[in-house]
Every structure is written in C-alpha cells, then in structure tokens.
Design an enzyme around this catalytic site. Structure first.
Site, mmCIF file in Angstrom:
data_model
loop_
_atom_site.group_PDB
_atom_site.id
_atom_site.type_symbol
_atom_site.label_atom_id
_atom_site.label_comp_id
_atom_site.label_asym_id
_atom_site.label_seq_id
_atom_site.Cartn_x
_atom_site.Cartn_y
_atom_site.Cartn_z
ATOM 1 N N LYS A 194 0.841 -1.189 0.000
ATOM 2 C CA LYS A 194 0.000 0.000 0.000
ATOM 3 C C LYS A 194 0.886 1.253 0.000
ATOM 4 C CE LYS A 194 -0.267 0.212 4.921
ATOM 5 N NZ LYS A 194 -0.191 1.244 5.805
ATOM 6 N N HIS A 237 -0.955 -6.703 5.334
ATOM 7 C CA HIS A 237 -0.395 -7.668 6.279
ATOM 8 C C HIS A 237 -1.377 -8.076 7.375
ATOM 9 C CE1 HIS A 237 0.585 -4.214 8.870
ATOM 10 N NE2 HIS A 237 0.703 -5.073 9.847
ATOM 11 N N LYS A 244 -2.234 -12.076 9.387
ATOM 12 C CA LYS A 244 -2.154 -12.393 10.821
ATOM 13 C C LYS A 244 -2.931 -13.679 11.076
ATOM 14 C CE LYS A 244 -1.784 -7.557 12.380
ATOM 15 N NZ LYS A 244 -0.528 -7.445 13.100
ATOM 16 N N GLU A 249 -2.993 2.371 18.944
ATOM 17 C CA GLU A 249 -1.546 2.107 18.981
ATOM 18 C C GLU A 249 -0.895 3.073 19.956
ATOM 19 O OE1 GLU A 249 0.190 0.648 14.992
ATOM 20 O OE2 GLU A 249 -1.016 2.365 14.455
ATOM 21 N N ASP A 275 -3.864 5.242 6.177
ATOM 22 C CA ASP A 275 -2.822 4.326 6.645
ATOM 23 C C ASP A 275 -3.425 3.034 7.196
ATOM 24 O OD1 ASP A 275 -0.138 3.620 7.296
ATOM 25 O OD2 ASP A 275 -0.468 4.220 9.380
ATOM 26 N N HIS A 306 -6.237 -1.877 6.362
ATOM 27 C CA HIS A 306 -6.354 -3.005 7.282
ATOM 28 C C HIS A 306 -7.749 -3.187 7.902
ATOM 29 C CE1 HIS A 306 -2.131 -2.763 6.756
ATOM 30 N NE2 HIS A 306 -1.889 -1.856 7.671
ATOM 31 N N LYS A 350 -2.743 6.896 16.783
ATOM 32 C CA LYS A 350 -1.367 6.832 17.293
ATOM 33 C C LYS A 350 -1.302 7.564 18.631
ATOM 34 C CE LYS A 350 0.404 5.271 13.345
ATOM 35 N NZ LYS A 350 0.804 3.880 13.183
#
Ligand code: BG6
Length: 467
Positions: free
Chosen positions: A135, A165, A169, A203, A222, A227, A313
């Site tokens: 990406k 990704h 998982k 996060e 992002d 995701h 974040k």
C-alpha cells in the site's frame, strides 16, 4: 527485492525470508536485493544479518542463518536493468535452471512503483513472474483507477499480489475458521443476534520518525481503508462457496459493494498534541493521527448493525481487537441491583495479536445468597495449545502464499477501488481534527459517536494467562 535496504525489508521481509528458508516451508530460493543505496553484496549481507538478528521472530541456528545470508546478493538500482538481469540469471543457474520462478517484492514508495515495473520489463524479468505490491494503492478512487490501469498495461492482474499484512495475521485467518468450521456461531452471526461490532486498533506509538510519510497520509488511509476494512470483510462476509481465492475475494467484494458510503457526520478525526511540532509536519497540519467512524453494511445479514472502527497513534494502549456485541435479553427477571446488563452486553472478542486470543463474556451468578450477577468469560489463547511457536508472522505467511500463487489473503483491484468509492464523502468533506493528549483514548467526541453503546476498550478485566 526492491527497497531491500529499507525499514520494511529489515524489520519484516529479510527475517521472514530467513525463517521461510530455514524452516523449509518455502522452496529453495535466492534473494537478490536492490535499492537506491550504492552498496555491494557484502554490505547488504551485513545489513541483513543485523536485521535478522534484531527482528527474527523464530530462533534459527547460526549455521542456517549464515547459509541464508551467504546466498544473498545485491545490485544497486543505478547499475541498471542489465545488471539486474545478469544477477538473476546467475542465481537462476545456481538454483538449477528451468523450474525457477520469479517473485518481485516492491517495497518502494508509490511514486517508484511504475518505474520499477518498467525496469522489470527492460530486464526481461516480467514474464511469468509475480509481483507483491505494498500500500498505498492510490489515495482516492481516481488515483486508484489510474494506478490499476497503469499496472495492467505492464502486468496481468493474476501476476499482481496487493499485500495487506493484517490479512496474514494468524488471528485474522482464524476468524474464517471460527465462523465457517463450527455450527455454533454462524447461525447467530447476523442482525437478529448481534447488536453492533467494534474493530478497534489503538496504537501506543506516535508517528515518530515516520512523520514526513504520515503527514501526507493520516490514520484513515494508513489503517482504515486498508487493514480495518479488510478485517471488516472477514467478519461480515457470507460463507464462500469454497476455501479458494476467487470465492473468498468475491464474498469480500460483495461486502464492500454493500457498504454504505461513509457519512462524515459519523466520523471523528483527532490529532495528538505535539504532532504539529514534529519535523516534517506543517504547523497547521490537518492530518489526523486518530480516527473513529461508524460504517453500515446494507444487506440482509447486517441491516441496522453498526460497525464502529477506531484507530490512532499515541493512545493509552496498544491493542488490536474485534468485539462482537450481542443483543441483551428482551426482559430482565433479575431484581434491581443484581448487576444484570451493567457491564455491557455479552461479547465475543478476538485479539489479533500474533499469539491470538478469543473470549466470550457473559453474565453468571456470583456465589452466595441472593442473585448478584458478574460478568464472566471463557477465554482461549493460542499459547495454551503448544502450537504458538508455529505461528507464522504475517509477512511470512503472505510471501509464502505468493510463492505458491495463492491469492486468498490478498486484495483485489476491484475491492480497493470500491473502498475508495465508499470513502469519497469523507475525503471530500472531512470533519475538523480535534486535539487529544498522548496516552489518552482520543478526543471525547468518540463517545457520542457510539452512544448509547460504549467502547469496549479499555478492558475492565485484562486477558487471563501469559501476555
Ligand atoms: C502499518 C501502518 O501498515 O500497520 C502503521 O503503516 C501501523 O502505521 C502498522 O503501525 C500496524 O501493524 P501491526 O502489525 O503492528 O499491528
């Protein structure tokens, strides 16, 4: 491997390939690195050795590691397509010739993707090869369409593997096993039993040294359009006709087609205090470092069941959970003060950590006189099974799948374009960013977004067992 000296290569790709090679899960392979750095193969081997030492997930003997490292080679990008072609020819020969397949990993910024693809053509390395792409796949619908068009002028869609990704998982794949290998849960996996769903990925890390990259991207592009939406598709899709790439992609794409366009009034954007002072960030930056939103899926299974997504974040905790909240009973026979319903509805929770966990929480009676209720839970952790050591890190799993030509856990051009379409109203008219403190749970406006429900995190009780 293009971008072979970069951050992703060092943290994930080289250690991942080391494991695939040493475990013999992958066929015999040679890795040729290339990047803008003007280094030689020896310097690349040193870099790779250091990276593998620091970031490998699995223990590997020094001997096997040495063997893997000694087979690495490097060609600086400036050396041109001929040099690349001859390095590939040499390594192909070393592997014994004809059956050798080429897998190109493009760990490069978006602006470099097409020129790398052109290099592959000039070096005559495109035919029959596979290409893994990172990406971002565009920044909106128009750019995603342009990018896909430009890619299709250079490669067939079957050759392209768009990686996400999160889908690699172990815990994400376990959602499919959990839903479709059991008779217990699938019958209640719908609007009649489920009140709402949360996909929550706070996060702790701030954007740190990625500020320059992040400033042009933000949390939505992002994390969410990538995701979180992919995970949503695994949670929401209908049973596929078979466990195969086309069948699964087709069901995921149906979910994306059924998603309502995002409503900016149902989105909270946040920015942590101090973000604007970071190097590479504009003092008036409008980039969100936090986002929470409500999504709706307009089909028979999910009509009226909101999906709440959140990520950011610099938050108080790092977690990656999916939480399924079930309806509460229609009437309660329990006396006032018993505690029924006071700790939220029954939940099924998936933890997407590498060593995955699941929990089912419900009300049960507190021992003793009267009828007091407590929230109890059944919990499972992969750690208890003795198979925790077999868990493949997400990139390992996905690279192995691409080597085998299995696209089941990869994105499709169609899916990506639809997700940009769904996102268009938000991109055109984003709500203002609200400030929040580092180590908090984001702006207060996240609570009205989900009310009268409540965010599942922070957990009242931690997971049991080893962390
Ligand atoms: C990446 C994002 O794709 O995923 C990062 O660019 C984010 O910003 C990361 O931190 C999260 O991945 P994981 O596997 O650590 O949850």
């Amino acid at each position: 491997m293009f971008g072979a000296t970069g951050d992703l290569a060092q943290r994930k790709l080289l250690p991942g390939l080391l494991h695939l090679s040493c475990s013999k899960l992958a066929p015999e392979m040679r890795v040729i690195g290339t990047s803008l750095d003007e280094i030689d193969s020896d310097a690349f081997r040193k870099l790779a050795q250091k990276a593998c030492k620091e970031f490998a997930h699995h223990k590997v003997t020094d001997e096997l590691c040495e063997q893997f490292i000694s087979n690495l080679t490097f060609v600086p990008q400036q050396a041109g397509p001929e040099a690349l072609a001859s390095a590939v020819a040499e390594q192909t020969e070393a592997l014994g010739g004809d059956d050798v397949r080429l897998l190109h990993y493009l760990s490069v910024p978006p602006k470099a993707v097409l020129s790398v693809m052109d290099t592959l053509h000039k070096a005559d390395l495109a035919e029959n090869s596979r290409v893994i792409m990172e990406k971002p796949f565009g920044v909106d619908l128009e750019s995603a369409r342009d990018l896909n068009k430009a890619i299709h002028e250079r490669f067939d869609e079957e050759q392209i593997f768009r990686i996400d990704h999160f889908l690699g998982k172990e815990a994400a794949q376990n959602i499919l096993a959990f839903r479709f290998a059991n008779g217990l849960f699938e019958p209640i996996w719908n609007r009649q039993f489920i009140d709402h769903i949360q996909i929550d990925v706070p996060e702790r890390l701030t954007v740190e040294n990625r500020a320059q990259f992040y400033e042009a991207v933000g949390a939505f592009k992002d994390m969410v359009v990538t995701h979180l939406f992919q995970i949503l598709a695994f949670v929401a899709m209908e049973p596929p006709t078979e466990l195969a790439s086309e069948a699964i992609s087709s069901e995921k794409n149906k979910v994306f087609r059924s998603m309502r366009l995002l409503d900016p009034s149902q989105v909270v954007r946040g920015q942590y205090r101090g973000y604007r002072d970071m190097p590479g960030v504009s003092p008036e930056s409008d980039t969100e470092t936090f986002i929470a939103l409500k999504c709706e899926i307009d089909n028979w299974r999910w009509a009226g069941v909101p999906f709440f997504l959140r990520t950011g974040k610099g938050l108080a905790e790092g977690q990656r959970i999916i939480s399924i909240a079930f309806h509460e009973p229609p009437r309660s026979m329990f006396p006032p003060g018993s505690g029924v319903g006071q700790k939220g509805p029954d939940h099924l929770t998936f933890d997407l950590a590498d060593v995955s966990r699941m929990s089912l929480s419900f009300y049960g009676k507190r021992p003793g006189p009267g009828m007091k209720l407590d929230k109890l839970s059944l919990q499972f952790t992969m750690e208890e099974t003795g198979h925790a050591g077999d868990v493949l890190e997400a990139y390992e799993r996905l690279i192995l799948d691409a080597m085998r030509g299995d696209r089941t856990l990869y994105n499709t051009a169609e899916g990506i374009e639809r997700l940009w379409e769904v996102s268009a109203p938000l991109l055109e008219d984003p709500p203002p960013v609200r400030s929040y403190d580092i180590d908090s749970w984001g702006p207060n406006a996240v609570h009205p977004l989900i009310a009268p429900r409540a965010w599942r995190l922070p957990f009242e009780r931690g997971w049991r067992g080893k962390k």
